[in-house]
Design a protein around this motif. Structure first.
Motif, PDB file in Angstrom:
ATOM      1  N   GLY A   1      -6.485   5.980  -2.758  1.00 18.05           N
ATOM      2  CA  GLY A   1      -5.981   7.339  -2.595  1.00 18.05           C
ATOM      3  C   GLY A   1      -5.753   8.098  -3.883  1.00 18.05           C
ATOM      4  O   GLY A   1      -5.408   9.280  -3.851  1.00 18.05           O
TER       5      GLY A   1
ATOM      6  N   GLN B   1       0.832  -1.206   0.000  1.00 16.20           N
ATOM      7  CA  GLN B   1       0.000   0.000   0.000  1.00 16.20           C
ATOM      8  C   GLN B   1       0.865   1.254   0.000  1.00 16.20           C
ATOM      9  O   GLN B   1       1.840   1.352   0.730  1.00 16.20           O
ATOM     10  N   ASP B   2       0.491   2.219  -0.850  1.00 14.61           N
ATOM     11  CA  ASP B   2       1.178   3.504  -1.000  1.00 14.61           C
ATOM     12  C   ASP B   2       2.636   3.350  -1.443  1.00 14.61           C
ATOM     13  O   ASP B   2       3.440   4.243  -1.265  1.00 14.61           O
ATOM     14  N   GLY B   3       2.982   2.204  -1.984  1.00 14.76           N
ATOM     15  CA  GLY B   3       4.327   2.004  -2.507  1.00 14.76           C
ATOM     16  C   GLY B   3       5.308   1.421  -1.515  1.00 14.76           C
ATOM     17  O   GLY B   3       6.188   0.667  -1.881  1.00 14.76           O
TER      18      GLY B   3
ATOM     19  N   ARG C   1       4.544   7.632  -6.436  1.00 14.76           N
ATOM     20  CA  ARG C   1       5.075   6.669  -5.464  1.00 14.76           C
ATOM     21  C   ARG C   1       4.597   5.255  -5.785  1.00 14.76           C
ATOM     22  O   ARG C   1       5.354   4.292  -5.692  1.00 14.76           O
ATOM     23  N   LYS C   2       3.322   5.140  -6.162  1.00 12.55           N
ATOM     24  CA  LYS C   2       2.810   3.815  -6.512  1.00 12.55           C
ATOM     25  C   LYS C   2       3.505   3.266  -7.754  1.00 12.55           C
ATOM     26  O   LYS C   2       3.833   2.072  -7.824  1.00 12.55           O
TER      27      LYS C   2
ATOM     28  N   SER D   1       4.431  12.595  -5.910  1.00  9.53           N
ATOM     29  CA  SER D   1       2.997  12.526  -5.667  1.00  9.53           C
ATOM     30  C   SER D   1       2.618  11.092  -5.303  1.00  9.53           C
ATOM     31  O   SER D   1       3.403  10.158  -5.489  1.00  9.53           O
ATOM     32  N   GLY D   2       1.394  10.919  -4.813  1.00 13.97           N
ATOM     33  CA  GLY D   2       0.945   9.583  -4.451  1.00 13.97           C
ATOM     34  C   GLY D   2       0.964   8.624  -5.626  1.00 13.97           C
ATOM     35  O   GLY D   2       1.390   7.464  -5.508  1.00 13.97           O
TER      36      GLY D   2
ATOM     37  N   GLU E   1      -4.090  -2.918  -2.731  1.00 16.37           N
ATOM     38  CA  GLU E   1      -4.824  -1.656  -2.880  1.00 16.37           C
ATOM     39  C   GLU E   1      -4.052  -0.651  -3.744  1.00 16.37           C
ATOM     40  O   GLU E   1      -3.755   0.463  -3.314  1.00 16.37           O
TER      41      GLU E   1
END
Length: 260
Positions: free
Chosen positions: A173, A90-92, A149-150, A145-146, A169
């Protein structure tokens, strides 16, 4: 026709403090498919992912990944298996003290002894593969940015040219445009590289857009697994609400419009 089963889970029991999270869970993952895993809060979607890749030790049952026993295998066997899959948490889940390039190189340094110039070349190739510009490689995760990062996390997951990638996931976000672009990236990479994808998600748009099959976790097991058509016909209350509720109808309309 279903392809070769490359992940086989049988009779899985996961328990922490309290009642079991999973109790007698069975699941197959076929080579070359995109499998979406959904379920309500607390059904253990991420726990299942972590158990399959060996980060969580099950109380009972069996997990076979690409021919390796992930519960009872030797350290040598598990190390060999880890080189054949990649994970986007999650989130990278990037290392904050490392640049993007250095993050991508972590699995390469863990499993191979390669010269610096080759490490840089491979990392830059993975950056391009996920749609990030070369100058992103020198930045730290906090500077991204989000969505970037992913993508950087996905580049790291692809560093060892895996056969299967696990995504936890991946679109959480992200705004709808960014999420749709990430879905398309996953599908393009899956087709170009022949990947198998195991994706934990709550995103109905993702399920409609890129998943070949869906597995629903409920009542401590895989309640049903199959294509979207199977989900739409299932009469379990949670499945019916999830796939026929307002958000599901909106996702279905979007999918139809995109097909046009």
């Amino acid at each position: 026709m279903a392809g070769e089963v490359i992940v086989r889970v049988r009779g899985l029991v996961n328990r922490f403090d309290g009642p079991p999270v999973h109790d007698g869970l069975d699941l197959d993952i076929h080579r070359g498919e995109v499998l979406g895993v959904v379920g309500g809060s607390g059904t253990g979607k991420s726990v299942l992912l972590r158990t399959i890749i060996g980060l969580n030790r099950a109380r009972a049952g069996s997990v076979e990944l690409l021919g390796t026993d992930m519960i009872h295998g030797s350290e040598t066997e598990l190390r060999a298996a880890r080189q054949r899959f990649g994970v986007l948490f999650q989130d990278g889940a990037l290392f904050s003290s490392l640049t993007v390039i250095q993050n991508i190189q972590v699995p390469l340094r863990e499993f191979h002894h390669l010269p610096r110039d080759l490490l840089d070349e491979i990392a830059l190739a993975k950056l391009r593969m996920v749609g990030l510009p070369p100058d992103a490689g020198g930045k730290y995760p906090a500077e991204l940015s989000g969505g970037m990062r992913k993508r950087a996390g996905l580049a790291r997951a692809l560093a060892l040219d895996p056969e299967i990638v696990f995504l936890d996931e991946p679109t959480a976000g992200l705004d709808p445009i960014g999420a749709a672009a990430f879905d398309q990236l996953v599908r393009d990479l899956q087709q170009a590289l022949g990947l198998t994808v195991f994706m934990v998600t709550h995103d109905l748009d993702s399920l409609h857009a890129i998943c070949d099959r869906i597995a629903v976790l409920a009542e401590r097991r895989v309640l049903v697994a199959g294509p979207m058509e199977t989900m739409l016909k299932h009469d379990h209350p949670w499945v019916r609400e999830y796939f026929h509720g307002p958000r599901a109808r909106a996702a279905a309309v979007t999918a139809v419009l995109e097909e046009r």
